[in-house]
Design a protein around this motif. Structure first.
Motif, PDB file in Angstrom:
ATOM      1  N   ARG A  51      56.351 107.651  77.618  1.00  0.00           N
ATOM      2  CA  ARG A  51      56.015 106.733  76.530  1.00  0.00           C
ATOM      3  C   ARG A  51      57.210 105.848  76.179  1.00  0.00           C
ATOM      4  O   ARG A  51      57.065 104.664  75.922  1.00  0.00           O
ATOM      5  CB  ARG A  51      55.557 107.508  75.297  1.00  0.00           C
ATOM      6  N   GLY A  52      58.412 106.406  76.198  1.00  0.00           N
ATOM      7  CA  GLY A  52      59.611 105.625  75.923  1.00  0.00           C
ATOM      8  C   GLY A  52      59.841 104.546  76.960  1.00  0.00           C
ATOM      9  O   GLY A  52      60.203 103.418  76.639  1.00  0.00           O
ATOM     10  N   VAL A  53      59.608 104.879  78.231  1.00  0.00           N
ATOM     11  CA  VAL A  53      59.775 103.890  79.301  1.00  0.00           C
ATOM     12  C   VAL A  53      58.719 102.798  79.177  1.00  0.00           C
ATOM     13  O   VAL A  53      59.005 101.616  79.359  1.00  0.00           O
ATOM     14  CB  VAL A  53      59.707 104.575  80.689  1.00  0.00           C
ATOM     15  N   ILE A  54      57.481 103.180  78.824  1.00  0.00           N
ATOM     16  CA  ILE A  54      56.406 102.196  78.679  1.00  0.00           C
ATOM     17  C   ILE A  54      56.698 101.241  77.536  1.00  0.00           C
ATOM     18  O   ILE A  54      56.525 100.032  77.660  1.00  0.00           O
ATOM     19  CB  ILE A  54      55.051 102.899  78.475  1.00  0.00           C
ATOM     20  N   THR A  55      57.158 101.761  76.400  1.00  0.00           N
ATOM     21  CA  THR A  55      57.364 100.901  75.223  1.00  0.00           C
ATOM     22  C   THR A  55      58.689 100.152  75.237  1.00  0.00           C
ATOM     23  O   THR A  55      58.772  99.045  74.730  1.00  0.00           O
ATOM     24  CB  THR A  55      57.276 101.714  73.910  1.00  0.00           C
ATOM     25  N   ARG A  56      59.743 100.735  75.817  1.00  0.00           N
ATOM     26  CA  ARG A  56      61.056 100.085  75.789  1.00  0.00           C
ATOM     27  C   ARG A  56      61.557  99.692  77.172  1.00  0.00           C
ATOM     28  O   ARG A  56      62.603  99.070  77.297  1.00  0.00           O
ATOM     29  CB  ARG A  56      62.088 100.980  75.108  1.00  0.00           C
ATOM     30  N   GLY A  57      60.851 100.106  78.209  1.00  0.00           N
ATOM     31  CA  GLY A  57      61.281  99.769  79.560  1.00  0.00           C
ATOM     32  C   GLY A  57      62.471 100.613  79.985  1.00  0.00           C
ATOM     33  O   GLY A  57      62.791 101.621  79.374  1.00  0.00           O
ATOM     34  N   LEU A  58      63.112 100.179  81.030  1.00  0.00           N
ATOM     35  CA  LEU A  58      64.274 100.898  81.557  1.00  0.00           C
ATOM     36  C   LEU A  58      65.559 100.283  81.022  1.00  0.00           C
ATOM     37  O   LEU A  58      66.514 100.061  81.754  1.00  0.00           O
ATOM     38  CB  LEU A  58      64.254 100.856  83.090  1.00  0.00           C
ATOM     39  N   SER A  59      65.580 100.017  79.736  1.00  0.00           N
ATOM     40  CA  SER A  59      66.702  99.305  79.125  1.00  0.00           C
ATOM     41  C   SER A  59      67.956 100.153  78.967  1.00  0.00           C
ATOM     42  O   SER A  59      69.016  99.633  78.668  1.00  0.00           O
ATOM     43  CB  SER A  59      66.289  98.741  77.764  1.00  0.00           C
ATOM     44  N   GLY A  60      67.859 101.453  79.140  1.00  0.00           N
ATOM     45  CA  GLY A  60      69.031 102.307  78.986  1.00  0.00           C
ATOM     46  C   GLY A  60      69.365 102.527  77.529  1.00  0.00           C
ATOM     47  O   GLY A  60      68.543 102.344  76.643  1.00  0.00           O
ATOM     48  N   GLU A  61      70.600 102.924  77.281  1.00  0.00           N
ATOM     49  CA  GLU A  61      71.047 103.196  75.914  1.00  0.00           C
ATOM     50  C   GLU A  61      71.667 101.952  75.295  1.00  0.00           C
ATOM     51  O   GLU A  61      72.311 101.162  75.969  1.00  0.00           O
ATOM     52  CB  GLU A  61      72.099 104.303  75.909  1.00  0.00           C
ATOM     53  N   LYS A  62      71.474 101.823  73.999  1.00  0.00           N
ATOM     54  CA  LYS A  62      72.105 100.760  73.214  1.00  0.00           C
ATOM     55  C   LYS A  62      73.020 101.461  72.220  1.00  0.00           C
ATOM     56  O   LYS A  62      72.560 102.204  71.364  1.00  0.00           O
ATOM     57  CB  LYS A  62      71.029  99.959  72.494  1.00  0.00           C
ATOM     58  N   THR A  63      74.329 101.250  72.359  1.00  0.00           N
ATOM     59  CA  THR A  63      75.309 101.869  71.477  1.00  0.00           C
ATOM     60  C   THR A  63      75.913 100.802  70.579  1.00  0.00           C
ATOM     61  O   THR A  63      76.350  99.758  71.060  1.00  0.00           O
ATOM     62  CB  THR A  63      76.431 102.543  72.291  1.00  0.00           C
ATOM     63  N   VAL A  64      75.914 101.071  69.286  1.00  0.00           N
ATOM     64  CA  VAL A  64      76.494 100.139  68.323  1.00  0.00           C
ATOM     65  C   VAL A  64      77.427 100.934  67.407  1.00  0.00           C
ATOM     66  O   VAL A  64      77.016 101.929  66.794  1.00  0.00           O
ATOM     67  CB  VAL A  64      75.414  99.446  67.463  1.00  0.00           C
ATOM     68  N   TYR A  65      78.681 100.502  67.328  1.00  0.00           N
ATOM     69  CA  TYR A  65      79.662 101.151  66.459  1.00  0.00           C
ATOM     70  C   TYR A  65      79.531 100.591  65.044  1.00  0.00           C
ATOM     71  O   TYR A  65      79.243  99.413  64.851  1.00  0.00           O
ATOM     72  CB  TYR A  65      81.076 100.954  67.012  1.00  0.00           C
ATOM     73  N   TYR A  66      79.752 101.448  64.047  1.00  0.00           N
ATOM     74  CA  TYR A  66      79.602 101.036  62.647  1.00  0.00           C
ATOM     75  C   TYR A  66      80.481  99.840  62.315  1.00  0.00           C
ATOM     76  O   TYR A  66      80.084  98.959  61.549  1.00  0.00           O
ATOM     77  CB  TYR A  66      79.915 102.200  61.698  1.00  0.00           C
ATOM     78  N   SER A  67      81.665  99.779  62.897  1.00  0.00           N
ATOM     79  CA  SER A  67      82.573  98.669  62.605  1.00  0.00           C
ATOM     80  C   SER A  67      82.031  97.332  63.104  1.00  0.00           C
ATOM     81  O   SER A  67      82.455  96.286  62.635  1.00  0.00           O
ATOM     82  CB  SER A  67      83.949  98.935  63.222  1.00  0.00           C
TER      83      SER A  67
END
Length: 166
Positions: A38-54
Motif C-alpha cells: 500500500r505504501g508503494v502504491i500511494t507514495r511510489g518508490l520514493s525512498g525516505e525523506k529526511t528533514v532535520y528540525y533546523s
C-alpha cells in the motif's frame, strides 16, 4: 496508528498511516517513508525523506475527521504542491493519517506535533541568524538538502553559485 514494531535507535515516535506511509520522529529529525504494498502504491518508490528540525521553517497540523489529518513540513527548497482538494496527498513533505478510532489517533498525532514543534523552536533558538562562517554554513545546509533529496543536482548548483557570489 502508533506502530508496535521495535523502533530504530533514537526513535521517539513511529507512526504508520492507513496508506502505508510511515513517520519516524527522532530527537534531531523526522523521516517520512513507506512500508508494504500500500505504501508503494500511494507514495511510489520514493525512498525516505529526511528533514532535520533546523531546516524546517514551518509545520502545519490538521486533525483527521471526514478528511485525513496531516502533519506537513515546509523548508527552503521544498515543493509544497498547493492547490486542489487532494493536492496535498502528493506532497512528499506531508504525512497523512486517519483511523477508525479518530479521537485516539488525533490525540497521538497532537503529541507528535507538539514534540516536533518544540524541537523546531529549539533548533532555531540555538542557531544564530548570522554567523561569521555564513557561506560555509549555507553550503553545508544545501548539501544536506541535496543528500536528502529535497534539492535536485541542478537546484543545488544554482543555490551554491548564489552563496559563492556573496
Amino acid at each position: 496508528m502508533f506502530d508496535k514494531k521495535v523502533p530504530e535507535a533514537g526513535e521517539v515516535f513511529h507512526v504508520k498511516s492507513y496508506s502505508g506511509s510511515v513517520l519516524k520522529v527522532f530527537n534531531d529529525r523526522v523521516v517520512i517513508t513507506q512500508e508494504g504494498l500500500r505504501g508503494v502504491i500511494t507514495r511510489g518508490l520514493s525512498g525516505e525523506k529526511t528533514v532535520y528540525y533546523s531546516d524546517i521553517s514551518s509545520v502545519q497540523f490538521r486533525k483527521c475527521g471526514l478528511n485525513p489529518g496531516f502533519l506537513e513540513f515546509t523548508f527552503p527548497g521544498s515543493n509544497d504542491r498547493p492547490g486542489g482538494a487532494n493536492a496535498g496527498s502528493e506532497n512528499e513533505n506531508r504525512f497523512e493519517f486517519s483511523a477508525m478510532h479518530i479521537g485516539k489517533m488525533n490525540k497521538q498525532m497532537e503529541q507528535v506535533n507538539q514534540f516536533v514543534q518544540e524541537k523546531v523552536r529549539q533548533a532555531h533558538a540555538k542557531s544564530p541568524t548570522t554567523t561569521g562562517s555564513g557561506g560555509a554554513d549555507e553550503l553545508m545546509k544545501l548539501k544536506s538538502l541535496l543528500d536528502s533529496g529535497a534539492l535536485s543536482k541542478e537546484e543545488f548548483e544554482l543555490e551554491k553559485q548564489k552563496v559563492l557570489a556573496k
